[in-house]
Design an enzyme around this catalytic site. Structure first.
Site, short mmCIF file in Angstrom:
data_model
loop_
_atom_site.label_atom_id
_atom_site.label_comp_id
_atom_site.label_asym_id
_atom_site.label_seq_id
_atom_site.Cartn_x
_atom_site.Cartn_y
_atom_site.Cartn_z
N ASP A 1 -9.16 -5.39 2.07
CA ASP A 1 -7.89 -6.02 1.66
C ASP A 1 -7.84 -7.48 2.07
O ASP A 1 -6.91 -8.20 1.72
CB ASP A 1 -6.69 -5.30 2.31
N ASP B 1 0.86 -1.18 0.00
CA ASP B 1 0.00 0.00 0.00
C ASP B 1 0.89 1.22 0.00
O ASP B 1 2.05 1.12 0.36
CB ASP B 1 -0.78 0.04 1.32
N ASP C 1 -4.47 -2.70 4.91
CA ASP C 1 -4.97 -2.19 6.19
C ASP C 1 -6.48 -2.19 6.23
O ASP C 1 -7.07 -2.22 7.29
CB ASP C 1 -4.43 -0.78 6.47
#
Length: 1188
Positions: free
Chosen positions: A811, A486, A807
């Site tokens: 996901d 990310d 997070d």
């Protein structure tokens, strides 16, 4: 409604199951229940019954009993706005009345149980038996003096009364078995302790937001009590049952309890019941906690499982076979990993859990998580063990034949009855020699070494901010070839600040002075930001004087609130004037909308909607924009394109996230249809576009450089605008100008990987992923598709091993699919943490690099140990075998072999498995999954050192007596005293192993074997300690160890030969590996085939790919596991369950008890939809066929 019924039955039975009067159990029976409600207007029973209802039934019950939720709140002496007082006495009262929010774990195995398990080892049992026979025979004195005829066999018993010491060998063997068992048990015990420590650490980390005394605070989940006012938000995992008091667009995933995968909408007026163990998938709200711990829905199910086990044990003691108790084997598998796992992984989905349970059953000893490496090792250990078995059998046969032929044929003696005990003693001695060969050959230290290495690494990784949830993830990480990361919070600091803004047709490159902005625009801006963001997001004064202000809650919202403060305005009064309860409708942020909207009712009865979100998406919904004078003017598509070029793209190219803030006024008559979101969030008026800076973490570029040097490709997958993403990627060093790479957004990615019908094609993904470095504006599905595409790809000869960071709740699928999933400890939601393998406690990318280092270190530690272990094995087995065949006696005695085994297995695994990692590990490419465990260099070392040791030992064995001028120890009669000759051989052998242990520290052909040796105190301690014990054994071991004391000169010679190992190691290092073509085969011959696991998984196509991937390591392990143990397990299970029929009957009664059975895709998987009660197949039905 069947689910409700099930819950009801479960609850009722659970209340009776739970032992009365224990704290935390809430009410035991009804009697306690009525007392419990003494202080409060509701009892545990009432609340538990209430929580079993859903929808209108629940609302009706609340109305009948309490009037409304507010009434229930008053009965529980709580307040919907202020929450509890937080007074310790009050909390204690609640603990007493309603229990604690804690599900008691299954009790750990005691040390004695572990000792008993260690004793189950087949080789040890054989040794014990042999030792006991040997002991018994040594005390047997044949009657009369007729033994003269067998005299030449027994040897001169007069020699120093040696006849009386025949028992020593048997006793010594038993003693050394005790040592081995204690060491093994202690290792298991410390490992279990570490595991539990890790679990409790994970539990302590889980905190939840509650309101106490009107303040929003975070408390550990275990401290929550009935009556607490908890704030639930997107991504939470609910830790207790409760009733919704106020909610915005709240949707829950209740599949863990009901098996229904659709999200369930929750609202105060339709279905306010929130259950523990369910996930919040969207929205936010506040709930009144009504049941905690064992009284919550999750707790009731666990209690059911646990109680079944307790009853089973109780009835077993009485000698009755229960017929309705939950068969204890079913949940053994579930709860073996230290029942503490309950809070960490509250409930698995029905599908996932049952497949896992069937697999666990196959292991026959479902204790620890296994990994690819352990699979390879077990396979290797089994192969070596088989070879050892053959060798030991041949040894025994040769010895027996030689003795029989020599005694009865060559010397022509007849078998005399009175000599039988003497002959038997000889046969027992031969048998013990055979078993000794087997003991040395079986490398039981291999699995131990992996465990120690992994446990040690996991403990140390805590310090490097990696909280490992699944042991094997640590070692898989060492093979990682790709990391999909990310951007926000991982590569960047996640501290957002607004640095540029476009307000009233003016582009401000710094925060403008409030005087430069029209008062009406400013007022709208402040209201839009203050009201249209979660009220949990706020800016607090800094902890230290002159520090940065503290950002609490969503970081993007904090950035916007900071912007309000920078404009010398304040958001708090606005929120006080419009408290959260009065918000009319909230469309919360999610990855599909990429925006958030809040509707409020204006004083004149009309509505106003505030909206904020990704600028290019929001601007498409805007039809007007505020001018410098604060009045709206029309905003056409042409203006929009102009704005994107002039404002948004320049901001994005500087790496800023652009957010658009807008509003819309709606009439009160007719009231808009709020469910029709598309019609409401359109025709907006744009107030401003701001550019938010989230600076790259200073340590990230260096960390990414290390990854690239180590052969790991880093890809950025982000929801941000493509220009922002590219700018950040350049700052991080993910892409370098002039490289050949692809940066695309989600839309383009989907266009390229799908065919005309819109199906994803692997070939198309294969064209993109090798060059892809940045995927922007990606949805969670895109992330999952990319990860799956890379893992399934066959473009490169090595299968890619992918690590993913995430997070958000969404996901989850990508984290599960990846080989290693990293969740963010600070910004991550509970759902993401659930799906992950490792939690990054500091959310920092550089911690991932540390994980890679540790993973590679585990692999190397195991290889070092293997190299050492196999050298000893080869030498010891050959010496014992040839020695026995040529001299009828093993030069290394049983007790000596056990000592060598202890050095080799336990101590060496401790010493070599705890080497700390070095930065050099990051200088080589990943090994790859199918890499043979034993590289060519290692093979060269093993054979090279083996040859050296064998030459020395055989020289000493056959001409040692001439060299040292001592008596020969060969062909000694039974019970003769220990000889110096054989003591020298034993001593030399051990010292050579000791120095070879130092050689084994390097496996890539390095010359300096002492490099960093003092960095590992454990290694130094073990080497010195072993040497000291060896001196004691040789000088004072005497008869039990078959050792005669040596003089100084003999010791020096032994040491000299030992040190020779180090010099010989240098010689071996000089020989180039490429020059030894014969090694190629050996190096690869031991490669465990990776495909086996896949074949097995292919048979069960119904299991989805992600599951198969997760279980590939497990399958390898199951296959490798010893067949004998499986058989023993099955037999013991039959004994335990009375009869197979009984087991089946009991199992079906359990199923009917929890009667909501949900059969998935094929009849071969029977899963309970209550997921936690995933029963593993009935004992003896290891393959998991369905049982009628």
């Amino acid at each position: 409604m069947s689910t409700t019924a099930t819950m009801g039955e479960m609850a009722n039975s659970a209340v009776e199951f739970y032992p009365k009067g224990t704290r935390g159990a809430g009410s035991g029976g009804k009697a306690d229940g009525s007392q419990a409600g003494g202080d409060f207007g509701a009892t545990v029973m009432e609340l538990t019954e209430l929580m079993e209802l859903r929808g209108t039934d629940a609302l009706q019950k609340i109305q009948e009993n309490y009037g409304d939720t507010e009434g229930l709140c008053q009965r529980l002496q709580s307040s919907t706005t202020e929450g509890l007082s937080g007074d310790p006495a009050d909390l204690e009262r609640r603990y007493q009345a309603f229990g604690q929010n804690f599900i008691p774990p299954k009790k750990a195995k005691t040390f004695l149980e572990l000792v008993w398990e260690a004793l189950q080892d087949v080789t040890l049992i054989i040794l014990e038996a042999a030792a006991i026979i040997s002991l018994g025979l040594s005390f047997y004195q044949p009657p009369g003096k007729d033994t003269e005829s067998c005299g030449n066999l027994t040897g001169s018993a007069e020699d120093e009364g040696e006849g009386d010491t025949g028992w020593i060998e048997g006793a010594a063997i038993l003693l050394s078995v005790v040592c081995v068992v204690l060491v093994t048990a202690f290792n298991d015990w410390s490992k279990e302790k570490q595991f539990r420590g890790l679990q409790s650490r994970i539990e302590q980390e889980q905190r939840f937001t509650v309101v106490r005394k009107g303040n929003v605070i975070q408390i550990p989940v275990a401290d929550m009590v009935v009556g607490d006012m908890a704030q639930v938000k997107y991504g939470d995992l609910l830790p207790a049952d409760g009733i919704l008091v106020q909610g915005n667009d709240l949707q829950l995933d209740e599949s863990s309890l009901t098996g229904e995968s659709d999200h369930v909408r929750k609202s105060v007026d339709k279905d306010p019941m929130l259950l523990s163990g369910t996930h919040v998938m969207e929205g936010s709200g506040r709930m009144l906690v009504t049941a905690v711990g064992v009284n919550s829905q999750t707790g009731i199910i666990f209690t059911l499982l646990g109680a079944g086990e307790l009853e089973e044990e109780a009835k077993d003691k009485k000698g009755k076979q229960p017929d309705g108790a939950v068969e204890n084997n079913q949940n053994k598998a579930k709860k073996q990993d230290g029942g503490v796992a309950m809070e960490m992984q509250p409930l698995k989905s029905a599908e996932g859990g049952e497949v896992e349970d069937r697999e666990k059953k196959k292991t026959s000893v479902p204790k620890k998580e296994k990994s690819v490496l352990q699979g390879k090792l077990t396979k290797l250990a089994v192969q070596i063990g088989k070879a050892g078995l053959v060798m030991s059998a041949i040894t025994v046969i040769i010895l027996v034949l030689y003795f029989v032929i020599n005694t009865f044929v060559v010397e022509g003696q007849s078998w005399l009855a009175e000599c039988t005990p003497v002959y038997i003693q000889y046969f027992v001695k031969f048998f013990i020699i055979g078993v000794t060969v087997l003991v040395v050959a079986v490398p039981e230290g291999l699995p131990l070494a992996v465990t120690i290495s992994l446990a040690y690494s996991v403990k140390k990784m805590m310090k490097d901010n990696n909280l490992v949830r699944h042991l094997d993830a640590c070692e898989t990480m060492g093979n990682a070839t790709a990391i999909c990361s990310d951007k926000t919070g991982t590569l960047t600091t996640n501290r957002m600040t607004v640095v540029q803004s476009h307000i009233g047709d003016v582009h401000h490159r710094v925060v403008p002075d409030p005087g430069q902005i029209n008062p009406r625009t400013l007022d709208l801006l402040v209201h839009a930001i203050a009201i249209n963001s979660a009220y949990t997001s706020k800016i607090l004064p800094p902890d230290v004087e002159g520090g940065l202000a503290k950002q609490v809650g969503n970081k993007t919202e904090c950035g916007l609130l900071g912007f309000v403060l920078d404009l010398q305005q304040d958001y708090a009064p606005v929120r006080e004037q419009m408290p959260e309860e009065r918000l009319y409708k909230v469309y919360t942020f999610n990855s599909v909308r990429k925006s958030m909207c809040t509707v409020i009712k204006m004083p004149d009865g009309s509505f106003r909607l505030y909206s904020k979100g990704a600028s290019e998406i929001m601007l498409k919904k805007c039809s007007s924009i505020l001018e410098a004078n604060g009045e709206p003017r029309t905003f056409r598509p042409r203006d929009r394109d102009e704005m994107v070029k002039q404002v948004i793209e320049p901001m994005a190219c500087e790496g800023l996230r652009t957010i658009c803030i807008a509003y819309r006024d709606l009439p009160s008559i007719p009231e808009p249809d709020w469910e029709n979101e598309a019609d409401i969030v359109t025709d907006l008026t744009c107030i401003t576009v701001v550019g938010i800076e989230d600076p790259v973490r200073p340590e990230v570029p260096e960390a990414i450089r290390k990854c690239q040097r180590a052969g790991i490709t880093v890809r950025m997958v982000t929801g941000d605008n493509i220009n922002t993403a590219r700018a950040i990627a350049v700052k991080c060093g993910i892409i370098h100008p002039g490289d050949d790479f692809i940066c695309i957004d989600g839309k383009e990615f989907n266009r390229r990987i799908r065919n005309e019908k819109g199906e994803i094609e692997q070939e198309r993904i294969d064209k993109i992923w090798p060059k892809l470095r940045v995927l922007a504006r990606s949805s969670p599905t895109d992330k999952h598709t990319l990860v799956k595409g890379i893992i399934d790809s066959t473009v490169l000869e090595q299968r890619q091993v992918v690590a993913v960071t995430g997070d958000g709740t969404n996901d989850g699928p990508a984290l599960k699919k990846a080989d290693v999933g990293f969740a963010m400890g600070i910004a991550g939601t509970d759902v993401a943490k659930e799906a992950s393998d490792i939690i990054l406690t500091d959310d920092n990318f550089s911690s991932i690099v540390k994980a890679v280092m540790w993973g590679r270190n585990v692999y190397d530690s195991i290889s070092k140990f293997l190299q050492f272990q196999l050298t000893v094995n080869v030498v010891a087995v050959i010496v014992a075998f040839t020695g026995a065949c040529i001299t009828q006696d093993s030069p290394l005695k049983a007790v000596q072999m056990l000592w060598v085994n202890l050095i080799m297995d336990t101590f060496a695994s401790l010493a070599l498995a705890t080497e700390p990692p070095t930065e050099d590990l990051l200088l080589r490419k990943p090994y790859g999954r199918n890499n043979p465990l034993i590289s060519l260099t290692m093979m060269k070392n093993i054979l090279g050192h083996g040859v050296y040791q064998l030459i020395i030992i055989f020289t000493l064995l056959f001409i040692g007596e001439h060299i040292f001028n001592i008596d020969s120890g060969r062909n000694a009669p039974l019970h003769s005293p220990p000889s110096e000759h054989y003591t020298i051989i034993f001593n030399t052998f051990v010292l050579m192993q000791l120095f070879n242990e130092i050689n084994a520290r390097k496996i890539h052909g390095e010359r300096n074997v002492f490099d960093g040796i003092f960095a590992n105190p454990i290694f130094c301690t073990i080497v010195v300690g072993t040497f000291a014990v060896q001196i004691v054994i040789v000088q004072w071991g005497g008869k039990p160890f078959s050792c005669a004391p040596l003089n100084m000169e003999q010791w020096l010679w032994c040491l000299f030969v030992g040190v020779g190992e180090l010099l010989w190691g240098q010689v071996i290092a000089t020989v180039p590996t490429e020059r030894l073509p014969c090694l190629k085969e050996a190096g690869l011959g031991l490669e465990p085939s990776e495909d086996e696991g896949e074949d097995m998984a292919d048979d069960e196509e119904e299991i989805d790919c992600a599951e198969r991937e997760l279980r590939r390591g497990q399958i390898l392990w199951f296959r490798g596991l010893n067949r004998i143990q499986t058989q023993m397990e099955v037999v013991s299970t039959f004994k335990r369950s009375g009869s197979f029929q009984g087991a089946v009957r009991r199992r079906s009664s359990v199923l009917s008890q929890l009667h909501d059975v949900n059969t998935i895709s094929t009849p071969s998987h029977v899963a309970l939809s209550t997921a936690t009660a995933n029963t593993s197949p009935a004992p003896g039905n290891a393959s998991g066929e369905s049982i009628p």
